[in-house]
Design a protein around this motif. Structure first.
Motif: not given
Length: 319
Positions: A30-35, A72-80, A274-285
């Protein structure tokens, strides 16, 4: 954005979303920003369990999906405290290659100090000391390195043995079983032996390999890595993809939503991986949750019943 329902891991584990996100080489592609956007969207939607395994072995091609997850978690600002991490432990080299050594490496790569859940990989050796394994896992728990533990594609009899050893030592036993479960592969999770595991032992289900590596969706031409094929039924599964797509269309859904929704109808299912390779795919799922509510569990199971490919082929007892 609506939040998906939550269910409990085992009898007394933490709550987690009915959908969970895996990373089997996924983030590498994946593209890192998309991930980063993907993982942020997942957490905001109620997906709190992330299966982040170390899938590289000495001499094998290096993979970095778990290392990328940390970034990814750090860049997204997600706390542990906002997510649960599930790590894999492998038994091919056990006990010479101890669980602590593996786990320390997995935690280091994922950039965390503990795993909320560890799942033991396939049991391939007949001489594995299950009693000692239970004790070793409890040592990790008492050290604060893991919360709960489970197994991946183990037989119902072996899970019973693990439970008995744990009860004798007055320590926690397996909380979850990660099993292949899909519209095509149902014999083990739906079979009588596992009904006892789910009912009497309080073990819950994590459905995995639900798309058969994309084969059930008609998307795998053979280039993507796919898991084992118990019963040698993959060609039969591939042949069912067009009909499943037709059923999904008639329900106003996508094939992925249909496959996901089916797993959510199992009464013991805590979460579906499951696995997803895009935000669009995740939202669909995520739409699979609404599909179950719209159609109903009983009708969904009846509609896909003809595509139960491993019926009377795979032993319900398990591997």
């Amino acid at each position: 954005m609506s939040v998906i329902p939550q269910r409990r891991i085992g009898r007394d584990g933490p709550l987690t979303g009915v959908l969970s996100l895996g990373s089997w080489h996924t983030y590498d592609r994946m593209d890192f920003r998309e991930a980063v956007n993907l993982v942020r969207t997942a957490v905001d939607s109620g997906i709190t369990l992330f299966d982040v395994g170390v899938y590289g072995f000495p001499g094998a091609t290096a993979v970095y999906t778990d290392v990328l997850f940390s970034a990814m978690v750090r860049a997204a600002g997600i706390r542990r405290e906002d997510y649960l991490l599930s790590a894999k432990l492998w038994l091919e080299g056990y006990p010479e290659y101890g669980l602590r050594e593996q786990l320390d490496n997995a935690l280091f790569r994922a950039g965390v100090e503990h795993a909320d859940l560890v799942v033991l990989g396939d049991l391939r050796r007949d001489d594995t000391d299950l009693h000692q394994l239970v004790l070793d896992l409890n040592e990790l728990r008492e050290a604060g390195l893991i919360g709960q533990w489970g197994v991946n594609n183990w037989s119902a009899t072996t899970i019973q043995a693990l439970h008995d050893f744990a009860a004798a030592e007055n320590v926690p036993g397996p909380a979850i079983a990660q099993l292949k479960y899909s519209v095509a592969r149902r014999s083990i999770p739906d079979g009588e032996p596992y009904k006892k595991v789910f009912g009497e032992l309080g073990v819950t289900l994590q459905s995995s390999d639900i798309f058969e590596g994309g084969v059930l969706l008609g998307k795998n031409s053979g280039a993507r890595q796919v898991g084992r094929d118990p019963g040698d039924i993959r060609e039969r599964i591939a042949a069912s993809a067009p009909e499943l797509a037709k059923i999904a269309t008639e329900l106003g859904a996508t094939p992925a939503q249909l496959c996901l929704a089916f797993t959510l109808t199992h009464p013991a299912n805590t979460t579906t991986l499951f696995g997803a390779t895009s935000t669009e795919q995740l939202k669909d799922n995520l739409g699979a949750v609404d599909l179950v509510e719209r159609v109903g569990a009983a009708e969904l199971r009846e509609l896909v019943e003809p595509h139960w490919a491993d019926k009377d082929i795979v032993d319900p007892e398990g591997p």
